[in-house]
Design a protein around this motif. Structure first.
Motif, short mmCIF file in Angstrom:
data_model
loop_
_atom_site.label_atom_id
_atom_site.label_comp_id
_atom_site.label_asym_id
_atom_site.label_seq_id
_atom_site.Cartn_x
_atom_site.Cartn_y
_atom_site.Cartn_z
N ASN A 322 0.49 -0.82 -0.32
CA ASN A 322 0.07 0.08 -0.07
C ASN A 322 1.21 0.91 0.23
O ASN A 322 0.26 2.46 -0.41
CB ASN A 322 -0.92 0.11 0.99
N TYR A 326 0.34 4.49 -1.60
CA TYR A 326 0.01 6.46 -1.03
C TYR A 326 1.36 6.70 -2.52
O TYR A 326 0.38 8.11 -1.91
CB TYR A 326 1.06 6.15 0.05
N GLU A 371 -6.19 -1.87 -1.09
CA GLU A 371 -6.32 -0.92 -0.35
C GLU A 371 -7.37 -0.48 1.01
O GLU A 371 -7.27 -0.33 2.51
CB GLU A 371 -5.20 0.85 -0.60
N GLU A 372 -8.50 -0.45 0.62
CA GLU A 372 -9.72 -0.13 1.53
C GLU A 372 -10.15 -1.50 2.62
O GLU A 372 -9.85 -1.52 3.72
CB GLU A 372 -10.85 0.51 1.05
N THR A 374 -6.75 -3.79 2.58
CA THR A 374 -6.48 -4.11 3.41
C THR A 374 -6.59 -3.17 4.45
O THR A 374 -5.78 -3.60 6.01
CB THR A 374 -4.95 -3.54 3.21
N ARG A 375 -7.29 -1.90 5.12
CA ARG A 375 -7.30 -1.38 5.90
C ARG A 375 -8.84 -2.20 6.64
O ARG A 375 -8.30 -2.20 8.32
CB ARG A 375 -7.65 0.01 6.02
N GLU A 376 -9.34 -2.59 6.54
CA GLU A 376 -10.37 -3.39 6.98
C GLU A 376 -9.94 -4.26 7.76
O GLU A 376 -10.45 -4.35 8.66
CB GLU A 376 -11.86 -3.34 5.79
N SER A 378 -6.76 -4.86 8.92
CA SER A 378 -6.04 -5.18 9.81
C SER A 378 -6.33 -4.16 11.25
O SER A 378 -5.76 -4.56 11.59
CB SER A 378 -5.36 -4.25 8.91
#
Length: 529
Positions: A322, A326, A371-372, A374-376, A378
């Motif tokens: 990710n 960014y 990316e969304e 991955t954040r969810e 984690s």
């Protein structure tokens, strides 16, 4: 007006006058109020303290300076006297309490033990409480910290004793000094349905990281914590050595979803040769600005002139996919400022042209869902395994839609997802977790067969559980259990009859009733609208 030989020694007379001819009252110069004199300044000082605080403070300062012998014979305050007394005895309640807070500071904030030897820290503690003696570094390392560790370990063991099943997550990593370590974390839900996560151990793993070496280390850790019989599954990355080690120990292996996403994105980026060249150019641009303070200052100047956000450029990191996202996102955001700065600095060859910019924008669109997700995934405060199948389905759907819009990277992402997630619905722990989650139930499954297989296995497990419970109930029956309720309430008799009828249900009936309480909804596939 008659005069009076009054010796105005006190500083308070700065704000008062004799007043009337009787000399019984004095006049305040500030507010004009007359104050009873009574032959002393007490009333005048009280008046200033209540109504003219600033002037009162000024008088107090002057009074202290004018007081005889203040520089040599002033009496220390109670606080100063307390501070000048002896140090806290070792082991006293106050010293022990402060040392516990010091240990908490070191462990929770990850401060080095050497902080106790820092001059600034010592002066800070001295100012807070001069009676406290800071423990030495040696004392903390040999006594205090080992005791704290053992207490924490005993508490975690006690908490895990309440768990019926435990899942472990483990990973290998390398320190900046090049030393290899393995970390093991336990995850479980207690009897109050609270989720717990505890890092059980982080220990050095020298030598080759073979499956045997990893399995031996994990077995040592598990045996030390006395949880071997409670381990339900182990989550690791997709490394062949890790997978083999878990299977060697006889535990169920669950691949880390986040790590799988990393592999999907990395492999897709490698496949996209055009985007790969653009990313190399982006890396060159970032390297130029990061290694030139003149270029960095020029970029900031132009950002202000163009009213752009004064954000720093982001360099991608090999181990975090990710960071590539960014980096691309920031370059697109600052492209106008970057191009202007490069031209003014005579580095036109580094400029990103419009074709390259379009490739970057397509990459952002393709990688945004990943990316969304991955954040969810984690998160640490809630269970996330039931989200794997729904998120996989949504990722493939989003990528498929973009690939039909001439997004080449999205097409590669679809291929990688299809390859790595081909059997995701056949993974029983993941499938049954999704099916039992009331938010999803059968909705995310693309294959009705996969869902039915998970449901059938679940029913068998429930039947076995019901049978075990029935045996325990029969073994515990006594003649009094069959007695008629003592009260004559009609509903009590009804409840008794209902309970007997429920006891007559078979384990198979109970299992099917429970499953039917979670009906399957219509599924959706990758190609669904």
């Amino acid at each position: 007006m008659a005069s009076r030989n009054v010796r105005k020694r006190s500083a308070v007379w700065t704000y008062f006058d004799d007043g009337d001819e009787t000399y019984e009252k004095v006049l305040c110069h500030i507010c004009g109020e007359r104050i009873v004199h009574s032959g002393n300044t007490s009333n005048m000082i009280k008046h200033l303290k209540i109504k003219h605080r600033e002037e009162y403070n000024s008088v107090e300062v002057k009074r202290k300076k004018e007081a005889p012998g203040t520089s040599k014979t002033s009496q220390p305050s109670v606080l100063e006297s307390f501070r000048q007394s002896g140090k806290y005895p070792e082991g006293s309640p106050r010293a022990t309490a402060i040392t516990k807070k010091l240990l908490k500071l070191i462990t929770i904030d990850l401060q080095p033990i050497s902080i106790v030897e820092d001059q600034g820290f010592q002066e800070f503690v001295q100012e807070l409480d001069s009676r406290y003696v800071i423990p030495s570094r040696r004392s903390l390392m040999r006594t205090s910290l080992p005791q704290l560790f053992q207490t924490a370990k005993d508490n975690v063991k006690l908490t895990m004793a309440d768990a019926n099943a435990i899942t472990l997550t483990t990973d290998l990593w390398t320190s900046r000094a090049g030393e290899a370590y393995i970390s093991v974390t336990s995850h479980f839900i207690d009897s109050n349905w609270m989720l717990h996560s505890h890092v059980l151990e982080t220990t050095n793993l020298p030598g080759e990281h073979t499956a045997d070496a990893i399995a031996n280390k994990l077995k040592t850790i598990v045996d030390d914590w006395e949880i071997a019989v409670k381990i339900l599954s182990v989550v690791t990355d997709n490394g062949a050595n890790m997978v083999a080690a878990i299977r060697q120990l006889g535990y169920r292996h669950i691949p880390c979803f986040a790590h799988t996403l990393i592999l999907i994105v990395k492999d897709s980026l490698k496949e996209h040769e055009t985007l790969g060249k653009v990313l190399q150019k982006c890396s060159s641009v970032l390297s130029f600005f990061h290694h030139s303070s003149k270029a960095s200052d020029k970029l900031k100047e132009i950002q202000k002139q163009l009213s752009l956000p004064e954000h720093k450029l982001i360099q991608s990191v090999e181990t975090r996919w990710n960071s590539v996202f960014y980096m691309i996102e920031r370059i697109v955001e600052q492209n106008q400022a970057i191009t202007t700065a490069l031209c003014l600095l005579g580095r036109n060859s580094l400029c990103i042209d419009q074709d390259d910019l379009q490739e970057l924008k397509k990459a952002i669109a393709a990688l945004q869902p990943f990316e969304e997700v991955t954040r969810e995934i984690s998160a640490e405060k809630y269970v996330s395994i039931s989200k794997v199948i729904p998120l996989t389905t949504l990722l493939m759907k989003a990528s498929a839609n973009l690939s039909r819009s001439d997004n080449e990277l999205a097409g590669y992402l679809v291929q990688q997802c299809s390859r790595r997630f081909a059997n995701i619905e056949m993974n029983y722990p993941i499938a049954v977790s999704t099916f039992l989650d009331p938010r999803f139930k059968g909705l995310p499954f693309k294959s009705n067969e996969s869902m039915e297989m998970a449901k059938t296995k679940l029913i068998r497990e429930l039947q076995t559980e019901r049978q075990d419970q029935s045996v325990q109930q029969v073994d515990g029956l006594s003649p009094s259990d069959e007695s008629v309720p003592s009260n004559t309430d009609i509903w009590a008799m009804f409840d008794s009859a209902r309970e007997r009828s429920q006891q007559d249900r078979s384990a198979s009936t109970e299992a099917h009733v429970e499953i039917r309480s979670s009906p399957r909804q219509q599924g959706f596939g990758v190609g669904a609208a």
